[in-house]
Design a protein around this motif. Structure first.
Motif, PDB file in Angstrom:
ATOM      1  N   THR A   8       0.852  -1.163   0.123  1.00 40.83           N
ATOM      2  CA  THR A   8      -0.013  -0.145  -0.130  1.00 40.83           C
ATOM      3  C   THR A   8       0.882   1.283  -0.003  1.00 40.83           C
ATOM      4  N   CYS A   9       1.573   1.418   0.913  1.00 35.98           N
ATOM      5  CA  CYS A   9       2.630   2.544   1.073  1.00 35.98           C
ATOM      6  C   CYS A   9       3.811   2.358   0.322  1.00 35.98           C
ATOM      7  N   THR A  10       3.639   2.214  -0.845  1.00 33.94           N
ATOM      8  CA  THR A  10       4.943   1.467  -1.953  1.00 33.94           C
ATOM      9  C   THR A  10       5.747   2.910  -2.006  1.00 33.94           C
ATOM     10  N   ALA A  11       6.980   2.826  -2.546  1.00 31.91           N
ATOM     11  CA  ALA A  11       7.949   3.563  -2.292  1.00 31.91           C
ATOM     12  C   ALA A  11       7.739   4.813  -3.457  1.00 31.91           C
ATOM     13  N   ARG A  12       7.649   4.345  -4.680  1.00 30.53           N
ATOM     14  CA  ARG A  12       7.189   5.626  -5.753  1.00 30.53           C
ATOM     15  C   ARG A  12       5.810   6.236  -5.831  1.00 30.53           C
ATOM     16  N   ARG A  13       4.938   5.365  -5.709  1.00 28.95           N
ATOM     17  CA  ARG A  13       3.666   5.798  -5.772  1.00 28.95           C
ATOM     18  C   ARG A  13       2.573   5.202  -4.824  1.00 28.95           C
ATOM     19  N   PRO A  14       2.656   5.754  -3.711  1.00 23.97           N
ATOM     20  CA  PRO A  14       1.891   5.257  -2.605  1.00 23.97           C
ATOM     21  C   PRO A  14       0.365   5.197  -2.849  1.00 23.97           C
ATOM     22  N   ARG A  15      -0.491   4.056  -2.526  1.00 21.89           N
ATOM     23  CA  ARG A  15      -1.616   3.976  -3.017  1.00 21.89           C
ATOM     24  C   ARG A  15      -2.676   4.559  -1.988  1.00 21.89           C
ATOM     25  N   CYS A  16      -2.395   5.886  -1.592  1.00 24.56           N
ATOM     26  CA  CYS A  16      -3.238   6.424  -0.737  1.00 24.56           C
ATOM     27  C   CYS A  16      -4.863   6.297  -1.040  1.00 24.56           C
ATOM     28  N   PRO A  17      -5.403   6.292  -1.866  1.00 19.54           N
ATOM     29  CA  PRO A  17      -6.673   6.173  -2.029  1.00 19.54           C
ATOM     30  C   PRO A  17      -7.181   4.826  -1.642  1.00 19.54           C
ATOM     31  N   ASP A  18      -6.407   3.931  -1.534  1.00 16.23           N
ATOM     32  CA  ASP A  18      -6.911   2.543  -1.095  1.00 16.23           C
ATOM     33  C   ASP A  18      -6.430   2.464   0.398  1.00 16.23           C
ATOM     34  N   CYS A  19      -5.722   3.148   0.824  1.00 20.17           N
ATOM     35  CA  CYS A  19      -5.187   2.963   2.340  1.00 20.17           C
ATOM     36  C   CYS A  19      -6.337   3.225   3.349  1.00 20.17           C
ATOM     37  N   PRO A  20      -6.012   2.165   4.450  1.00 12.89           N
ATOM     38  CA  PRO A  20      -7.111   2.192   5.489  1.00 12.89           C
ATOM     39  C   PRO A  20      -6.937   3.069   6.557  1.00 12.89           C
ATOM     40  N   ILE A  21      -5.629   3.610   6.572  1.00 14.04           N
ATOM     41  CA  ILE A  21      -5.000   4.670   7.517  1.00 14.04           C
ATOM     42  C   ILE A  21      -4.843   5.964   7.045  1.00 14.04           C
ATOM     43  N   ARG A  22      -5.592   6.264   5.860  1.00 12.11           N
ATOM     44  CA  ARG A  22      -5.454   7.498   4.908  1.00 12.11           C
ATOM     45  C   ARG A  22      -5.450   8.682   5.800  1.00 12.11           C
ATOM     46  N   ASP A  23      -6.814   8.708   6.722  1.00  8.84           N
ATOM     47  CA  ASP A  23      -7.082   9.787   7.290  1.00  8.84           C
ATOM     48  C   ASP A  23      -6.227  10.100   8.596  1.00  8.84           C
ATOM     49  N   LEU A  24      -5.652   8.891   9.081  1.00 12.43           N
ATOM     50  CA  LEU A  24      -4.795   9.093  10.102  1.00 12.43           C
ATOM     51  C   LEU A  24      -3.140   9.523   9.900  1.00 12.43           C
ATOM     52  N   CYS A  25      -2.725   9.176   8.532  1.00 18.28           N
ATOM     53  CA  CYS A  25      -1.339   9.268   7.981  1.00 18.28           C
ATOM     54  C   CYS A  25      -1.035  10.784   7.854  1.00 18.28           C
ATOM     55  N   GLU A  26       0.044  11.095   8.420  1.00 17.20           N
ATOM     56  CA  GLU A  26       0.635  12.687   8.155  1.00 17.20           C
ATOM     57  C   GLU A  26       1.474  12.961   7.167  1.00 17.20           C
ATOM     58  N   TYR A  27       1.323  12.104   5.936  1.00 19.43           N
ATOM     59  CA  TYR A  27       2.029  11.983   4.812  1.00 19.43           C
ATOM     60  C   TYR A  27       1.226  13.522   4.212  1.00 19.43           C
ATOM     61  N   ARG A  28       2.234  14.588   3.574  1.00 15.63           N
ATOM     62  CA  ARG A  28       1.777  15.703   3.350  1.00 15.63           C
ATOM     63  C   ARG A  28       1.251  15.734   1.813  1.00 15.63           C
ATOM     64  N   HIS A  29       1.694  14.713   1.069  1.00 21.87           N
ATOM     65  CA  HIS A  29       1.334  14.661  -0.449  1.00 21.87           C
ATOM     66  C   HIS A  29       0.507  13.788  -0.918  1.00 21.87           C
ATOM     67  N   LYS A  30      -0.204  13.253  -0.254  1.00 29.10           N
ATOM     68  CA  LYS A  30      -1.445  12.297  -0.476  1.00 29.10           C
ATOM     69  C   LYS A  30      -2.221  12.632  -1.667  1.00 29.10           C
ATOM     70  N   PRO A  31      -2.544  11.989  -2.758  1.00 25.77           N
ATOM     71  CA  PRO A  31      -3.174  12.371  -3.886  1.00 25.77           C
ATOM     72  C   PRO A  31      -4.642  12.098  -3.373  1.00 25.77           C
ATOM     73  N   GLU A  32      -5.424  12.871  -4.060  1.00 25.25           N
ATOM     74  CA  GLU A  32      -6.955  12.963  -3.968  1.00 25.25           C
ATOM     75  C   GLU A  32      -7.525  11.576  -4.039  1.00 25.25           C
ATOM     76  N   ALA A  33      -8.397  11.361  -3.203  1.00 25.99           N
ATOM     77  CA  ALA A  33      -9.121   9.953  -3.511  1.00 25.99           C
ATOM     78  C   ALA A  33     -10.083  10.045  -4.690  1.00 25.99           C
ATOM     79  N   GLY A  34     -10.416   8.903  -5.407  1.00 24.55           N
ATOM     80  CA  GLY A  34     -11.328   8.917  -6.119  1.00 24.55           C
ATOM     81  C   GLY A  34     -10.741   8.073  -7.574  1.00 24.55           C
TER      82      GLY A  34
END
Length: 212
Positions: A186-212
């Protein structure tokens, strides 16, 4: 990141995967040790492919010594650094037979004294084989700990120590596997799969892509 966030993160990871474990295939503690040594700078998949036939033949340190370094190389030549790994494994098996009665030791100091075994490998063995609450910080865990904000640090040892303090005690035993699997899939090196991440709303990563 505060304690409540960390608690929620590991609760969700547990709900998604209640009984996480290594993806390395092995039949006993000795085979696990060999697989972990081989996995340095190699994928679990490549190790499993190489050990499938090896582990049908070799289940003990003595059997590995009887196979010999040349015979071992024939099984693991598809794995990176196989020459040095074969040399270390044979030396490790000799120590296991001569000093530990053919058993994998449970003490960190004894594990780290084995050729080819460093702190990370020792942590994997202590956690996976013996159920100790240790965390072996590989590239996946290092990335996840820093990117999410769970336990940021500049070095592997710094991240390990921070995780041991930060992970809530009920989740500490399995945290190692949850974090590795999260980083691997899920939290892969080059392109993290943020839209599918179960902890997306809790994570403090600043560059999360938009869901959808």
């Amino acid at each position: 990141m505060n304690k409540t966030q960390r608690e929620a993160i590991f609760r969700r990871l547990q709900e998604a995967n209640p009984e996480p474990t290594t993806e390395l295939r092995y039949g006993n503690h000795f085979q696990l040790l060999i697989a972990v040594i081989l996995s340095a700078q190699a994928t679990d998949r490549s190790v499993n492919q190489a050990t499938a036939a090896l582990f049908r033949r070799v289940r003990t340190p003595q059997a590995m010594l009887e196979l010999g370094e040349a015979g071992l190389k024939q099984h693991i030549r598809t794995i990176g650094l196989y020459n040095s790994k074969a040399k270390n494994i044979i030396a490790t098996c000799r120590i296991l037979v001569e000093r530990h009665g053919g058993k994998v030791p449970r003490e960190r100091q004894a594990l780290e004294a084995l050729p080819g075994v460093g702190r990370k490998t020792a942590n994997v063995i202590l956690n996976t084989a013996f159920g100790e609450p240790t965390i072996a910080v590989d590239t996946h865990i290092f990335r996840v700990a820093n990117r999410t904000g769970i336990a940021p640090g500049r070095t592997v040892l710094q991240v390990e120590k921070k995780l041991l303090r930060a992970v809530p005690e009920p989740y500490l035993k399995n945290a190692h596997h949850w974090l590795i699997l999260h980083g691997r899939y899920t939290c892969t090196a080059r392109r993290p799969r943020c839209p599918d991440c179960p902890i997306r709303d809790l994570c403090e990563y600043r560059h999360k892509p938009e869901a959808g």
